[in-house]
Design an enzyme around this catalytic site. Structure first.
Site: not given
Ligand code: CP
Length: 303
Positions: A51-52, A80, A101, A129
């Site tokens: 999603r993100t 590396k 991320r 998040h």
């Molecule tokens: N909600 C969320 O962070 O989903 P993903 O891990 O698929 O990005």
């Protein structure tokens, strides 16, 4: 230059402007289709995501911009030994804005410190998040018309769930919010969050059984047990099916309660619940694109 590392980086007034912009994008997408022409978003994902990452990419493409990046640390020079600090200096030469991320708490802060472009935290370990929180808040605001005066139940892995930590932080600034934390003892909400709520005199209770409190809730925020953050597989297996929201449990809830989930779902919501109008977790994904479009425009100063 601004970054988004923690939902508290934006004031309540700034969030309100962001959500108003996101709602206008939802209604009038054609007005925004060329706003980011010539701009590039880098998505640097050291951890898996569906999603993100894809909603960030979709958001930038909807704005007429383009996207570069990597979806796996092993396909980047992190494999590396390159540091996050060096990587973001390099990415700053290629892109106008970056969503990152990383499995380590604080990685997005490190990136922001060394970056020449706005950095968005797309999840740092079990910590925060913020763009999921913006997604959750826009969903609530759009479907309920407000962000205050709610009893919100958070259910599942409250220890490791970064979406939970971010959402509590963000909602604790609104009036009349009461939290119900529903988790097994081993996955309780961290003490630092309890301390923050006590200090701000925000009402909360901790319970174990979902059935006992579901009838009191305006919003139920379900979460999966975060297998990747457990130290041993035995504990994960013991706890993974502790909560399963099925139709029988949902029948105990109010007619206007909303069920949110950041997704991915594993087993904690039975598929039969998907057809109940209170289940809004797939709508929530769509709101995530609108709010990320609004965020990109805001951080690039293109509003
Ligand atoms: N909600 C969320 O962070 O989903 P993903 O891990 O698929 O990005």
């Amino acid at each position: 230059m601004r970054h988004l590392i923690n939902p508290l980086d934006f004031s309540v007034e700034e969030l309100d402007r962001l959500f108003t912009l996101a709602s206008d994008i939802e209604k009038n997408p054609q007005n925004y289709a060329h706003k980011c022409e010539g701009k590039k978003l880098a998505t640097c994902f050291y951890e898996p995501s569906t999603r993100t990452r894809l909603s960030f990419e979709s958001a930038m493409l909807n704005l007429g911009g383009s996207v570069i990046g990597f979806s796996d640390a092993n396909s980047s020079s992190a494999s590396k030994g390159e540091s996050v600090a060096d990587t973001i200096r390099v990415i700053s030469c290629f892109a106008d804005i970056c969503a990152i991320r990383h499995p380590k708490e604080g990685a997005a802060t490190v990136a922001a410190t060394h970056s020449g472009i706005p950095v968005i935290n797309a999840g740092d370990g079990g910590h925060q998040h913020p763009t999921q929180t913006l997604t959750d808040m826009l969903t609530i605001r759009s479907l309920k018309g407000r962000l205050d005066q709610f009893t919100i139940g958070l259910c599942g892995d409250l220890k490791f769930g970064r979406t939970v930590h971010s959402l509590i932080n963000a909602l604790s600034r609104y009036d009349g919010i009461r939290f119900v934390f529903i988790s097994p003892e081993e996955l309780r909400i961290p003490d630092y969050i309890i301390d923050m709520l006590k200090e701000k005199q925000i009402p909360f209770e901790e319970v174990i059984r979902l059935e006992d409190s579901i009838g009191d809730l305006d919003i139920l925020y379900m979460t999966r047990v975060q297998r990747e953050r457990f130290f041993n597989e035995e504990d994960y297996i013991r706890l993974k099916d502790f909560y399963i929201l099925d139709q029988a449990k949902l029948d105990l809830a109010r007619e206007d309660m909303l069920v949110l989930h950041p997704l991915p779902r594993v087993n904690e919501i039975a598929v039969e619940v998907d057809k109940d109008p209170r289940a809004v977790y797939f709508k929530q994904v769509q709101y995530g694109v609108y709010v990320r479009m609004a965020l990109i425009l805001t951080l690039l100063d293109l509003v």
